[in-house]
Design an enzyme around this catalytic site. Structure first.
Site, PDB file in Angstrom:
ATOM      1  N   ARG A  53     -19.041  33.534  30.715  1.00  0.00           N
ATOM      2  CA  ARG A  53     -18.354  33.881  31.960  1.00  0.00           C
ATOM      3  C   ARG A  53     -17.060  34.631  31.640  1.00  0.00           C
ATOM      4  O   ARG A  53     -16.699  35.595  32.300  1.00  0.00           O
ATOM      5  CB  ARG A  53     -18.043  32.630  32.796  1.00  0.00           C
ATOM      6  CG  ARG A  53     -17.452  32.999  34.175  1.00  0.00           C
ATOM      7  CD  ARG A  53     -17.207  31.784  35.057  1.00  0.00           C
ATOM      8  NE  ARG A  53     -16.093  30.999  34.590  1.00  0.00           N
ATOM      9  CZ  ARG A  53     -16.065  29.682  34.456  1.00  0.00           C
ATOM     10  NH1 ARG A  53     -17.135  28.954  34.751  1.00  0.00           N
ATOM     11  NH2 ARG A  53     -14.992  29.070  34.013  1.00  0.00           N
ATOM     12  N   LYS A 203     -24.318  53.877  39.772  1.00  0.00           N
ATOM     13  CA  LYS A 203     -24.628  55.255  40.112  1.00  0.00           C
ATOM     14  C   LYS A 203     -24.730  56.111  38.834  1.00  0.00           C
ATOM     15  O   LYS A 203     -25.611  55.896  38.048  1.00  0.00           O
ATOM     16  CB  LYS A 203     -23.586  55.770  41.103  1.00  0.00           C
ATOM     17  CG  LYS A 203     -23.266  54.763  42.251  1.00  0.00           C
ATOM     18  CD  LYS A 203     -24.447  54.444  43.138  1.00  0.00           C
ATOM     19  CE  LYS A 203     -24.222  53.261  44.074  1.00  0.00           C
ATOM     20  NZ  LYS A 203     -23.007  53.248  44.868  1.00  0.00           N
TER      21      LYS A 203
END
Ligand SMILES: *Cc1c(COP(=O)(O)O)cnc(C)c1O
Length: 383
Positions: A53, A203
């Site tokens: 984490r 993207k």
């Protein structure tokens, strides 16, 4: 040998953070699919990792690459672009603070502040960021952040990053730039004075429509430390496999962006000449309102092209289902060409807000297919 900051972009994209594995010689950065890390003794980590984490070597490799490409000292990789925005807003803003947002920008950013920031005491003003006088007029004594997106989604509006940085700093605020549409290959906002760069790595950086991710890049030590604390606490950092997929995409970013730009320029020119097209939005066109500023701060003009059609919303919707190679889908920046109707798709949730987009607008993410094939496909759909 680590890559040098003076190496060219294409070299850094392939080598920054991506040396062969010390122990095995593995050429590709391994996917460290592990939650925890064995320690040598209590409190003594082998390589600075204790729990995924907080940090993971695959994520670190991606972060080194992203920092290098944006010319920043620190990058943080997230599970999504929105998680990156969430980290920035929650580390930077306190109740009472004011934010300036682009009037034409990614709907999710506006929604995050409107739905989740405002109830916690944040206020925001949306301004057309290409109007610098309007930006100055929107500054209040509590303005903490100017959020810039250039080119914008979906209207491809261009704003002057260096000028906005100066306005922000004069007001004691900071400038963050969503650099998703340009990618670091075309534009590096930190070099123009921005304090933080944000990406949806989903993207162009990932580039293959196969992973969701986000990033923040900064050279500000205090901000970087706050981002690290936030990610460690919240757990919104990029997972190892997602980081690996993104890193795999990053290697070819320079090549891909050149081809995206070639193809988009060709498509924009084609659209300008079609009778069914009312207006083309592409900063690469010499008469586009954003052309001069884009030419100053971008290497080329990007792979996104938007246009309005004669015949209004109904016709725009029809055109979106008539293409063969341009696939009707949200998102952008992948190898395949996509077409979408922002008013009813990506920007539907902001249809009644200040960031609403024209109902006759079509947005293209021009991919890497053969330019002749793409041009023929659009010409047919608009015949
Ligand atoms: C997609 C996108 C985002 C959000 O990123 P996710 O990866 O979808 O969470 C933010 N800004 C822009 C400009 C985007 O295109």
């Amino acid at each position: 040998m680590p890559v040098s900051p003076t190496d060219a972009f294409a070299t850094r994209a392939i080598h920054a953070g991506q040396q062969p594995d010390q122990r095995t010689g593995a050429m590709a950065v391994p996917i460290y699919q592990t939650s925890t890390f064995a320690m040598d003794e209590v409190g003594v980590m082998k390589a600075g990792f204790d729990y995924s984490r907080a940090g993971n070597p695959t994520r670190t490799a991606l972060q080194i690459a992203l920092a290098s490409l944006e010319g920043g000292r620190h990058a943080h990789a997230f599970a999504s672009g929105m998680a990156a925005i969430d980290c920035l807003l929650r580390t930077l803003l306190r109740p009472g603070d004011h934010v300036i947002l682009p009037a034409d920008g990614y709907g999710g950013t506006y929604r995050m502040i409107d739905q989740f920031g405002v109830p916690w005491g944040i206020s925001c003003t949306t301004v057309a960021l290409d109007d610098l006088a309007a930006v100055r007029a929107a500054i209040t004594p509590r303005t903490r952040l100017i959020w810039c997106e250039t080119p914008t989604n979906p209207l491809l509006g261009v704003s002057d990053i260096a000028a906005l940085a100066e306005i922000a700093h004069t007001a004691g605020a900071q400038l963050a730039v969503d650099n998703t549409f340009a990618s670091p290959y075309l534009q590096t906002p930190l070099s123009l004075g921005a304090d933080v760069v944000m990406h949806s790595t989903t993207k162009y950086l990932g580039g293959h429509s196969d992973v969701i991710g986000g990033a923040l890049v900064t050279s500000d030590e205090e901000l970087a430390e706050a981002f690290t604390d936030f990610v460690t606490t919240v757990g919104s950092g990029a997972a190892p496999f997602d980081a690996w997929l993104t890193l795999r995409g990053v290697k070819t970013l320079a090549l891909r962006m050149e081809r995206h730009c070639d193809n988009a320029e060709r498509i924009a020119e084609l659209l300008v000449g079609l009778p069914k097209v009312a207006r083309v939005y592409y900063p690469g066109l010499p008469d586009d309102p954003g052309h001069a500023v884009a030419a100053k701060q971008m290497r080329r003009f990007g792979g996104m092209v938007s246009f309005t059609v004669v015949g209004g919303e109904e016709e725009a919707v029809k055109v979106c289902s008539r293409t063969r190679l341009f696939t009707l889908a949200e998102s952008l920046g992948g190898v395949e060409s996509l077409i979408e109707h922002p008013h009813l798709m990506t920007h539907a949730s902001v249809a009644d807000s200040v960031t609403a987009v024209p109902p006759d607008l079509i947005r293209l993410s021009v991919g890497l297919e053969d330019a002749d094939d793409l041009a023929a496909d659009l010409a047919d759909a608009l015949s």
